[in-house]
Design a protein around this motif. Structure first.
Motif, mmCIF file in Angstrom:
data_model
loop_
_atom_site.group_PDB
_atom_site.id
_atom_site.type_symbol
_atom_site.label_atom_id
_atom_site.label_comp_id
_atom_site.label_asym_id
_atom_site.label_seq_id
_atom_site.Cartn_x
_atom_site.Cartn_y
_atom_site.Cartn_z
ATOM 1 N N HIS A 81 -14.415 16.221 -12.753
ATOM 2 C CA HIS A 81 -14.000 16.717 -11.438
ATOM 3 C C HIS A 81 -14.565 15.832 -10.322
ATOM 4 C CE1 HIS A 81 -11.779 20.268 -12.445
ATOM 5 N NE2 HIS A 81 -12.772 20.808 -13.127
ATOM 6 N N ALA A 82 -15.826 15.471 -10.446
ATOM 7 C CA ALA A 82 -16.469 14.655 -9.412
ATOM 8 C C ALA A 82 -15.786 13.297 -9.286
ATOM 9 C CB ALA A 82 -17.948 14.484 -9.731
ATOM 10 N N ASP A 83 -15.492 12.675 -10.415
ATOM 11 C CA ASP A 83 -14.841 11.356 -10.394
ATOM 12 C C ASP A 83 -13.447 11.446 -9.779
ATOM 13 O OD1 ASP A 83 -17.053 10.252 -11.548
ATOM 14 O OD2 ASP A 83 -16.240 10.258 -13.590
ATOM 15 N N ARG A 84 -12.698 12.473 -10.189
ATOM 16 C CA ARG A 84 -11.340 12.623 -9.651
ATOM 17 C C ARG A 84 -11.381 12.882 -8.150
ATOM 18 N NH1 ARG A 84 -8.864 16.724 -14.204
ATOM 19 N NH2 ARG A 84 -8.488 15.175 -15.850
ATOM 20 N N ALA A 85 -12.262 13.770 -7.734
ATOM 21 C CA ALA A 85 -12.357 14.093 -6.306
ATOM 22 C C ALA A 85 -12.757 12.864 -5.497
ATOM 23 C CB ALA A 85 -13.363 15.225 -6.093
ATOM 24 N N ASP A 86 -13.684 12.064 -6.046
ATOM 25 C CA ASP A 86 -14.136 10.866 -5.347
ATOM 26 C C ASP A 86 -13.004 9.853 -5.209
ATOM 27 O OD1 ASP A 86 -16.283 9.344 -4.120
ATOM 28 O OD2 ASP A 86 -16.123 8.016 -5.848
ATOM 29 N N ARG A 87 -12.234 9.666 -6.268
ATOM 30 C CA ARG A 87 -11.102 8.734 -6.194
ATOM 31 C C ARG A 87 -10.071 9.208 -5.166
ATOM 32 N NH1 ARG A 87 -11.670 8.447 -11.859
ATOM 33 N NH2 ARG A 87 -9.984 9.957 -12.140
ATOM 34 N N LEU A 88 -9.779 10.488 -5.186
ATOM 35 C CA LEU A 88 -8.796 11.033 -4.238
ATOM 36 C C LEU A 88 -9.278 10.870 -2.798
ATOM 37 C CD1 LEU A 88 -7.843 14.244 -6.234
ATOM 38 C CD2 LEU A 88 -6.285 12.356 -5.681
ATOM 39 N N LEU A 89 -10.582 11.056 -2.586
ATOM 40 C CA LEU A 89 -11.128 10.869 -1.242
ATOM 41 C C LEU A 89 -11.004 9.409 -0.812
ATOM 42 C CD1 LEU A 89 -12.645 11.913 1.234
ATOM 43 C CD2 LEU A 89 -14.790 11.576 -0.013
ATOM 44 N N GLN A 90 -11.300 8.481 -1.727
ATOM 45 C CA GLN A 90 -11.177 7.057 -1.397
ATOM 46 C C GLN A 90 -9.740 6.678 -1.075
ATOM 47 O OE1 GLN A 90 -13.083 4.420 -4.260
ATOM 48 N NE2 GLN A 90 -14.679 5.928 -4.651
ATOM 49 N N TRP A 91 -8.792 7.364 -1.681
ATOM 50 C CA TRP A 91 -7.378 7.093 -1.422
ATOM 51 C C TRP A 91 -6.848 7.883 -0.214
ATOM 52 C CZ3 TRP A 91 -6.077 8.157 -7.263
ATOM 53 C CH2 TRP A 91 -6.512 7.067 -8.023
ATOM 54 N N SER A 92 -7.728 8.611 0.459
ATOM 55 C CA SER A 92 -7.372 9.432 1.633
ATOM 56 C C SER A 92 -6.369 10.538 1.289
ATOM 57 C CB SER A 92 -6.806 8.552 2.768
ATOM 58 O OG SER A 92 -7.759 7.582 3.158
ATOM 59 N N ARG A 93 -6.393 10.996 0.058
ATOM 60 C CA ARG A 93 -5.541 12.120 -0.358
ATOM 61 C C ARG A 93 -6.386 13.392 -0.266
ATOM 62 N NH1 ARG A 93 -3.014 9.395 -5.736
ATOM 63 N NH2 ARG A 93 -2.503 11.574 -6.249
ATOM 64 N N TYR A 94 -6.598 13.806 0.982
ATOM 65 C CA TYR A 94 -7.612 14.811 1.266
ATOM 66 C C TYR A 94 -7.280 16.180 0.668
ATOM 67 C CZ TYR A 94 -8.990 11.195 4.584
ATOM 68 O OH TYR A 94 -9.354 10.004 5.153
ATOM 69 N N SER A 95 -6.042 16.608 0.779
ATOM 70 C CA SER A 95 -5.672 17.930 0.260
ATOM 71 C C SER A 95 -5.896 18.002 -1.242
ATOM 72 C CB SER A 95 -4.210 18.248 0.596
ATOM 73 O OG SER A 95 -4.017 18.305 1.986
ATOM 74 N N GLU A 96 -5.526 16.939 -1.943
ATOM 75 C CA GLU A 96 -5.727 16.913 -3.388
ATOM 76 C C GLU A 96 -7.216 16.858 -3.729
ATOM 77 O OE1 GLU A 96 -2.840 14.200 -5.521
ATOM 78 O OE2 GLU A 96 -2.354 13.741 -3.432
ATOM 79 N N ALA B 186 -21.037 20.070 -5.818
ATOM 80 C CA ALA B 186 -19.626 20.349 -5.537
ATOM 81 C C ALA B 186 -19.441 20.803 -4.090
ATOM 82 C CB ALA B 186 -19.113 21.418 -6.503
ATOM 83 N N TYR B 187 -20.319 21.675 -3.624
ATOM 84 C CA TYR B 187 -20.220 22.157 -2.239
ATOM 85 C C TYR B 187 -20.501 21.023 -1.246
ATOM 86 C CZ TYR B 187 -20.354 26.785 -4.384
ATOM 87 O OH TYR B 187 -20.087 27.887 -5.143
ATOM 88 N N ALA B 188 -21.478 20.180 -1.577
ATOM 89 C CA ALA B 188 -21.786 19.042 -0.703
ATOM 90 C C ALA B 188 -20.602 18.089 -0.617
ATOM 91 C CB ALA B 188 -23.020 18.305 -1.216
ATOM 92 N N PHE B 189 -19.945 17.877 -1.759
ATOM 93 C CA PHE B 189 -18.792 16.972 -1.759
ATOM 94 C C PHE B 189 -17.642 17.570 -0.957
ATOM 95 C CE2 PHE B 189 -15.228 14.501 -3.207
ATOM 96 C CZ PHE B 189 -15.773 13.233 -3.335
ATOM 97 N N LEU B 190 -17.454 18.882 -1.046
ATOM 98 C CA LEU B 190 -16.408 19.527 -0.246
ATOM 99 C C LEU B 190 -16.707 19.352 1.247
ATOM 100 C CD1 LEU B 190 -13.825 21.192 -0.255
ATOM 101 C CD2 LEU B 190 -15.229 23.256 -0.489
ATOM 102 N N GLY B 191 -17.980 19.472 1.607
ATOM 103 C CA GLY B 191 -18.365 19.214 2.994
ATOM 104 C C GLY B 191 -18.083 17.788 3.416
ATOM 105 N N ARG B 192 -18.306 16.844 2.494
ATOM 106 C CA ARG B 192 -18.042 15.433 2.793
ATOM 107 C C ARG B 192 -16.562 15.197 3.084
ATOM 108 N NH1 ARG B 192 -18.505 10.576 -1.613
ATOM 109 N NH2 ARG B 192 -17.836 8.869 -0.267
ATOM 110 N N ILE B 193 -15.687 15.828 2.314
ATOM 111 C CA ILE B 193 -14.247 15.663 2.544
ATOM 112 C C ILE B 193 -13.878 16.151 3.940
ATOM 113 C CG2 ILE B 193 -11.936 16.309 1.771
ATOM 114 C CD1 ILE B 193 -13.168 16.757 -1.041
ATOM 115 N N HIS B 194 -14.410 17.298 4.326
ATOM 116 C CA HIS B 194 -14.111 17.834 5.655
ATOM 117 C C HIS B 194 -14.716 16.956 6.758
ATOM 118 C CE1 HIS B 194 -12.010 21.467 4.506
ATOM 119 N NE2 HIS B 194 -12.946 21.734 3.606
ATOM 120 N N LEU B 195 -15.881 16.390 6.508
ATOM 121 C CA LEU B 195 -16.509 15.513 7.503
ATOM 122 C C LEU B 195 -15.643 14.291 7.776
ATOM 123 C CD1 LEU B 195 -18.889 14.612 9.280
ATOM 124 C CD2 LEU B 195 -19.952 13.657 7.225
ATOM 125 N N VAL B 196 -15.100 13.699 6.720
ATOM 126 C CA VAL B 196 -14.239 12.518 6.873
ATOM 127 C C VAL B 196 -13.027 12.845 7.741
ATOM 128 C CG1 VAL B 196 -12.691 10.978 5.602
ATOM 129 C CG2 VAL B 196 -14.984 11.420 4.735
#
Length: 291
Positions: A6-21, A39-49
């Motif tokens: 999950h962490a790897d997939r979420a990180d790749r999606l964030l790098q690709w700017s696919r925020y909703s996914e 997981a919660y920290a990473f969700l916060g990171r997505i919203h921060l971006v």
């Protein structure tokens, strides 16, 4: 094993700017392990971006509730507080964040920006030097040094830091923004325009960058000075009323011309996004699909 997936997939999606996914992937991560602070920290990171600061701080706090030593949780919280200009809690929390992660160069970099905004140049220099000691090959920090030196009237040092930042081949909109500010402080408006054009190219949706690029165009080309001479955002209401009264009383024969000029100015100010897109990417960009 599933957590890291999950962490790897979420990180790749964030790098690709696919925020909703990325958010959906992280929410799946949380459902599978609701006690994982990462997981919660990473969700916060997505919203921060995405500049969704209320959501970012909420999820950073949840991560820190579960794990008070969460490095990413502190990173998101401190960056969010700085972005919101909540400087009192920022100054307090950045110290705790640095205690937990003393090798994170972004913290002294944020302190540099804070002190620089306050006009505290010696403190700003000390913080930036600390950031560069941790990451000497960071193009953004070198561009910031160029800006600091230009503000301090150290022109040769500013140019030297600029050249060092460019040697790293930066692909950061923020790096070019700082290089543009440094060039403007040195009075090199042609170079300022070039750097801001690169900043827009790398991040065309950033309003601050577009506005600064338009300001640079006005410095370099008289036609843009004329087009934006009557910007409604820079004129106070009473000034507009006074000028209209003057035109009616003393310049009736030019009143219609003035009205047409105001309408033109309003039109121009309403299409700045289009103007910047055409100037940076060319006319063909209007007919290309955005990614």
């Amino acid at each position: 094993m599933e957590e890291s997936t999950h962490a790897d997939r979420a990180d790749r999606l964030l790098q690709w700017s696919r925020y909703s996914e990325a958010i959906r992937e992280t929410e799946d991560w949380i459902r599978e392990d609701p006690e994982d602070a990462a997981a919660y920290a990473f969700l916060g990171r997505i919203h921060l971006v995405q500049n969704r600061y209320d959501e970012a701080i909420k999820w950073a706090n949840e991560a820190l509730r579960l794990d008070p030593a969460s490095e990413l949780g502190w990173f998101v919280r401190v960056n969010t507080l700085y972005s919101q200009e909540h400087f009192d809690p920022f100054k307090r929390d950045v110290q705790e964040a640095r205690r937990i992660d003393p090798y994170e160069a972004h913290y002294p970099y944020l302190l540099f920006n804070y002190h620089h905004k306050k006009g505290e140049l010696p403190e700003a220099r000390a913080s930036l030097e600390e950031a560069l000691e941790l990451q000497p090959e960071n193009s953004l920090y070198l561009a910031s040094l160029s800006y600091l030196e230009a503000n301090s009237k150290n022109i040769p040092a500013s140019v030297e830091a600029e050249e060092a930042a460019l040697r790293i081949n930066p692909e950061s909109s923020l790096t070019f923004l700082y290089l543009g500010w440094a060039a403007e402080k040195r009075g090199d408006y042609k170079k300022e325009l070039l750097y801001l054009e690169n900043a827009v190219r790398l991040n065309p949706e950033n309003k601050q960058t577009r506005d600064e690029y338009l300001e640079s165009l006005k410095k370099n080309y008289w036609v843009y000075r004329v087009l934006f001479l009557s910007s409604p955002r820079k004129r106070k209401p009473w000034q507009t009323v006074l000028f209209l009264v003057f035109c009616v009383a003393f310049l009736r024969q030019f009143f219609l011309l003035f009205i047409l000029f105001v309408l033109l100015a309003l039109l121009v100010n309403g299409i700045t996004r289009l103007l910047v897109r055409v100037k940076v990417f060319g006319w063909r960009s209007l007919f290309r699909k955005r990614e």
